[in-house]
Write an enzyme that holds these catalytic residues in place. Structure first.
Site, PDB file in Angstrom:
ATOM      1  N   GLU B 399      55.748  18.508 -53.696  1.00 16.11           N
ATOM      2  CA  GLU B 399      54.322  18.180 -53.595  1.00 16.11           C
ATOM      3  C   GLU B 399      54.045  16.712 -53.857  1.00 16.11           C
ATOM      4  O   GLU B 399      53.272  16.080 -53.159  1.00 16.11           O
ATOM      5  CB  GLU B 399      53.504  19.054 -54.551  1.00 16.11           C
ATOM      6  CG  GLU B 399      53.116  20.399 -53.968  1.00 16.11           C
ATOM      7  CD  GLU B 399      54.273  21.376 -53.919  1.00 16.11           C
ATOM      8  OE1 GLU B 399      55.307  21.112 -54.558  1.00 16.11           O
ATOM      9  OE2 GLU B 399      54.154  22.406 -53.230  1.00 16.11           O
ATOM     10  N   HIS B 468      48.864  30.381 -59.782  1.00 13.06           N
ATOM     11  CA  HIS B 468      48.252  30.550 -58.461  1.00 13.06           C
ATOM     12  C   HIS B 468      46.779  30.916 -58.591  1.00 13.06           C
ATOM     13  O   HIS B 468      46.236  31.616 -57.749  1.00 13.06           O
ATOM     14  CB  HIS B 468      48.974  31.649 -57.666  1.00 13.06           C
ATOM     15  CG  HIS B 468      50.389  31.328 -57.323  1.00 13.06           C
ATOM     16  ND1 HIS B 468      51.382  31.266 -58.272  1.00 13.06           N
ATOM     17  CD2 HIS B 468      50.980  31.047 -56.141  1.00 13.06           C
ATOM     18  CE1 HIS B 468      52.538  30.975 -57.688  1.00 13.06           C
ATOM     19  NE2 HIS B 468      52.326  30.823 -56.394  1.00 13.06           N
TER      20      HIS B 468
END
Lengths: 422, 664
Positions: B399, B468
């Site tokens: 990322e 998440h």
């Protein structure tokens, strides 16, 4: 710097006293020499005058009528007009730690639904300090407590826009905060900008009366009995008293006086009506203290005539006249509206015949007096003009049943019909 | 002029300028740090000799030499360090943040590592736009043990990006020796780990560097991919002017390296070959001395920036709406009942993305599984077939790397859309987002744009658990330079996505996972919803509720419950958290006097706190009750359904909070 107002020592040895009432409200401009509040010690009742002038500021736990206060206790402040208020937390905390609540306070308050004994409550709602539990009875502030705002910013703006003096309003917010709706309600009940102050006072007392009447209806089982009596002898008695005045200075007894006098006699015969339904249960009293409903500019108030059977008629008349005058001038001490055992309410002057009085809780009976009117009556099979009046007795069915109440009303009727045998 | 004289001239310009800056630092003319390039001049000069102004350079905190070698006039460098408005960054940067995008100087940076990723991003732009340009990342030995090095080189390699990674191994990362910090002391040898050529050079031999760079640049321009070049060198002045230098190295070592001066070395080489050059070299020296003296004087006389400009260029200014936008919007306005159908939030965003990708060839999507697969949440469904692998680019799981790459791409003419699946993953790229993307327009004084869209799911539900389920919009809203969008309906999602894809600022597009499949009527035609315009979802008079994302529909349900009891609740969806439409909220509070903010995210320092503060300030007199907030629990999101249920506001909680506030 705000100047402390403390409880002075009256006499030699006073350590504590009962706080009777404030004479000024939070935010009032006080001149040196004005009476600030009244204290009741064991030996005396005394007005305490302001030594200095200034704007009176109450504390969140400033004493209310009936509170026990200690010598030296700070009960409020005098500030210079324009001075910021409230003070910082340190000042506030230092002076708020000594208030003590009289244990019987709640009972005393409940006993006087129509009184203005709580003048502080009538003009500014008590607000728990920020952070305290909503139902906290403690008057002992924690050092960190800061007086909570008592009016919302929006309500304050509305009050300014509408010219409403919010200081007298009762807040309906959960913590007693004055909300916009409270201000708007007060404004709508006001007749116009010029009468703002009076209207505000009215509306706060009105709220108090409303609360207490609703509480009475909610907490009692009222039943009203009506009967029409022949009042010819009562009228004759009154006429006689008018044309034969007693010693100079004595007022002629009013119909109400005569009826208070006769009702006391009936209560002595039927003590079950001379009672109060209190927290401890039904208390029947030997002493007969009769409250008289008085219509005033600001609302219905009920001064109490004590030990009625011990008063002769002239004394009774003098007593009631004084009480009524002072009631209308709002110069009544809170105690003078406390402790009644029965109440009389007279709407005869307004042409009312019968109505359904609401109990002056926790009393168990209230007698409503209708107008006296000369009407045709059947006497010995003849139709004759007779003075007649209708009585309306509301009693608390929790305390007694219909039959004893009816018997009491019969006694009152008989006493009226035989009041002045020719 | 023969290239060797040009190299001499370039190195000497850097050297004389740095020595002048060191003097100016002593005179107090330089306000912050001053990291000189003395001793390393051969590297910038040798590499940049092959670059055009269309090629781009991304540099480090020690970037004066790169700036000058890329063509920055001396006076603009000096003026920048003096904090003058004529400096290359208009006084916003100083020694560590030099920007001149007009000549391909895309910024020097106070953070070690990002330049590697940004150069890869520029390379991606050139590849996508089919431009023959190359990107160069200059970095020190300190950067090669940083994750950016690994991620950047790997991405450049797999996508064969036209990039030169130039490591200036001066043997100390500030004061930490490279021999201590590196498990493998050969930087060049690491190239094989990424499948690219690695070259080790004497960093003080400008001719060797020049020759190697030529090969590497040609390789890049011809589409063969990146090269790693390690130049072993030494800085002979302290890390920063004014700092002590002999705690971590010796005077003798420094003196020895001074003898290996690259300028002295080239001069000797030239004079050995042709002694008659001396007068020419002396003339160059004199000319440079005069240039630097004049530059110093001009910089000293230059005005300081106006204080009123201190907050300019945080965002792209005077945004112009395209003609197309206007036309489409008027179409929508003129059509009383535009054609709509019920589609999901995801489908609405795909529609907007598809339309804009067709219009704008610079849009490309980066993410894991967004290519053939079409995205974990079908966010790119069907687009791979239309636009191909370069524009729907599956990434390694790095990322930080691909966010940094996106930054460099956005700086160089493309519009990356980074699809995180779950926005929790962006936290690994926090530095790239906050230090680079958010600040780039400001640091470049508005000369760079940052059209990058970062999208991902937020929100709690379906036992996704703590990695998440995050909602971090409040954090991003705290940062100047970012736009933060949180749609709650398909209609809003399409219009906001379209606007985000036309906007010149970095946008975080945060979609609540529990709303992804929510359907609603969406016009077929494209349309934009500008940022900073809240939507009054439901009108009411007793209470204002500001709700965001999934809390909007929950608040509507709660308001309907209260309506049955006679209470009228107004609900406002800000739609964008930054910019925040406080006017609509204030207008509503002026009507109702009561404000509740419902947000699933944590309460401290949150959107709710911000709104409360602003309303308490600008709307104080409108308040009839305290401002309330209802937030998710201040805890990571747990897995077990019973625990998960306990940390998020439900309809009943919202209804209770509404009633409490109405009673207040």
């Amino acid at each position: 710097m705000p100047q402390e107002i403390t409880i002075p020592r009256l006499g030699w040895s006073m350590e504590e006293a009962t706080f009777s009432s404030w004479h000024k409200s939070d935010g009032d401009l006080v001149a040196a020499g004005d009476a600030l509040f009244t204290l009741e010690s064991d030996k005396a009742t005394q007005d305490i005058d302001a030594i200095d002038g200034g704007v009176l500021r109450w504390l969140p736990d400033s004493p209310k009528a009936g509170d026990l206060v200690r010598v030296g206790q700070c009960v409020g402040y005098l500030t210079v007009p324009g001075e910021s208020w409230p003070p910082g937390p340190a000042t506030a905390a230092a002076n708020q730690s000594t208030a003590v609540t009289l244990p019987t306070q709640s009972i005393v308050q409940e006993a006087h639904p129509n009184s203005i004994e709580d003048s502080r409550d009538a003009t500014a709602p008590a607000i728990p300090a920020a952070g305290s539990a909503p139902n906290s009875q403690s008057n002992v502030s924690t050092p960190t407590s800061i007086p909570a705002p008592r009016i919302s910013p929006r309500a304050l703006r509305a009050a300014n826009d509408l010219g409403v003096d919010w200081r007298g309003l009762r807040g309906t917010g959960r913590t007693g905060r004055i909300r916009e709706r409270d201000v708007r309600l007060a404004a709508s009940s006001s007749s116009g900008p010029s009468s703002t102050l009076r209207a505000t006072a009215t509306s706060s007392l009105r709220q108090k009366i409303a609360d207490r009447l609703v509480a009475s209806l909610r907490d009692s089982a009222p039943v009203t009995l009506h009967t029409t009596v022949d009042a010819t002898q009562l009228v004759a008695w009154r006429d006689h008293l008018k044309s034969n005045p007693g010693s100079p200075g004595n007022p002629t007894p009013s119909y109400s006086d005569l009826l208070v006098h006769l009702t006391a006699k009936a209560l002595a015969i039927h003590p079950v009506l001379n009672a109060r339904w209190e927290d401890s249960g039904l208390n029947v009293f030997q002493n007969i203290h009769i409250g008289i409903a008085v219509d005033t500019e600001v609302g219905l108030l009920v001064p109490v005539v004590r030990n009625v059977p011990s008063l002769d008629l002239p004394t009774l008349a003098r007593t009631t006249q004084d009480l009524i005058q002072r009631t209308r001038a709002r110069k009544l001490a809170p105690d003078e509206m406390r402790g009644g055992t029965f109440t009389l309410t007279n709407l005869g002057a307004f042409g009312i015949d019968a109505f359904t009085p609401i109990l002056n809780a926790p009393e168990c009976g209230i007698l409503g007096i209708g107008r006296i009117q000369r009407r045709p009556a059947v006497v010995n099979d003849q139709i004759l003009p007779r003075d007649q009046m209708t009585l309306s007795l509301t009693f608390d069915h929790r305390a007694l049943d219909g039959a004893p109440a009816a018997r009491f009303l019969q006694t009152v009727a008989r006493l009226i019909e035989t009041a002045f045998p020719s | 002029m023969p290239y060797r004289l040009s190299l001499y001239r370039q190195m000497q310009r850097i050297r004389l300028c740095e020595e002048q800056l060191a003097r100016c630092h002593q005179r107090g003319l330089i306000h912050g740090a001053c990291h000189t390039y003395v001793g390393q001049e051969a590297i910038a000069s040798g590499i940049c000799a092959h670059l055009t102004t269309a090629d781009v350079v991304f540099s480090t905190h020690r970037g004066h030499g790169h700036a000058l070698a890329k063509g920055l006039p001396v006076v603009e460098l000096i003026a920048e360090l003096f904090g003058r408005s004529t400096g290359c960054s208009r006084g916003r940067g100083g020694s560590m943040h030099l920007f001149a995008p007009e000549i391909g100087l895309m910024g020097t940076s106070g953070i070690v590592g990002p330049c590697i990723l940004q150069a890869a991003g520029a390379g991606y732009s050139f590849k996508l736009l089919r431009l023959p340009n190359v990107a160069v990342a200059f970095f020190g030995d300190g950067a090669v043990n940083n994750g950016a090095f690994h991620e950047g080189l790997n991405m450049a390699s797999i996508w064969k990006l036209p990039v030169l990674f130039v490591c200036e191994n001066n043997q100390f990362a500030t004061e930490v020796p490279f021999r201590y910090a590196a498990g493998n002391p050969s930087v060049a040898s690491r190239a094989s780990g990424y499948g690219m050529p690695g070259i080790e050079l004497d960093g003080n031999d400008v001719l060797a560097i020049h020759a190697a760079a030529q090969t590497a640049v040609e390789r890049a321009r011809s589409g063969q991919g990146p090269t790693l070049i390690e130049c072993k060198t030494y800085r002979t002045r302290p890390h920063s002017e004014g700092m002590g230098d002999y705690t971590y190295r010796t005077r003798e070592e420094v003196a020895a390296w001074r003898e290996r001066c690259p300028i002295k070395r080239l001069r000797a080489t030239l004079l050995t070959e042709d002694p008659t050059l001396e007068s020419q070299l002396n003339a160059i020296d004199a000319e440079l001395q005069a240039e630097i003296a004049a530059g110093t004087e001009a910089a000293e006389n230059a005005p300081v920036p106006e204080t009123a400009s201190a907050t300019q260029h945080v965002y792209h200014e005077s945004p112009t709406r395209s003609d197309l936008t206007t036309a489409l919007e008027s179409t929508l306005r003129q059509t009383a009942n535009p054609e709509t159908r019920a589609i999901s939030v995801v489908a609405a965003t795909v529609e907007a993305l598809d339309f804009e990708m067709a219009r704008q060839p610079g849009i490309f999507v980066l993410g894991e599984g967004i290519g053939i697969r079409g995205g974990n949440f079908a966010t790119t469904s069907g687009l791979y077939a239309k636009y191909g692998a370069d524009r729907l680019c599956d990434t390694p799981i790095c990322e930080r790397g691909f966010v940094g790459l996106g930054c460099g791409a956005a700086m160089t003419g493309t519009r990356p859309v980074i699809d995180f699946m779950f926005i929790d993953f962006i936290n690994d790229a926090f530095g790239e987002l906050i230090n680079q993307i958010a600040k780039m327009q400001y640091m470049s004084s508005g000369r760079l744009r940052m059209p990058i869209l970062l999208r991902g799911c937020i929100g709690i539900g379906h036992s996704a658990a703590t990695h998440h389920s995050g909602s971090y919009h409040s954090i991003y809203s705290h940062i100047p330079g970012l736009r933060v969008v949180v749609p709650s309906s398909p209609f809003d999602a399409k219009g906001l996505m379209t606007h985000a894809l036309r906007c010149q600022d970095p946008v975080l597009f945060l979609e609540h996972r529990e709303l992804m499949s929510t359907k609603g009527h969406v016009p077929v035609e494209p349309y934009e919803i500008p940022f900073g315009q809240a939507r009054v979802v439901r009108e009411g008079t007793d209470l204002t509720v500001v709700a965001i994302a999934f809390m909007v529909s929950k608040s509507i349900a709660a308001a309907e419950e209260l309506e049955r009891d006679g209470f009228s609740v107004e609900i406002i969806d800000p739609r964008t958290v930054s910019p925040l439409d406080t006017n609509t909220i204030l207008h509503s509070v002026a009507k109702t006097g009561r404000l509740l903010i419902v947000d699933e995210a944590f309460a401290p320092c949150s959107l709710g706190a911000e709104i409360a503060a602003q309303v308490a300030d600008a709307g104080f007199d409108d308040l009839d009750a305290p401002i309330r907030r209802l937030n998710g629990a201040f805890a990571p999101t747990p897995y077990s359904p019973s625990l998960e249920k306990a940390v998020v506001p439900h309809v009943a909680d919202i209804a209770r909070a509404m009633r409490d506030l109405i009673d207040e």
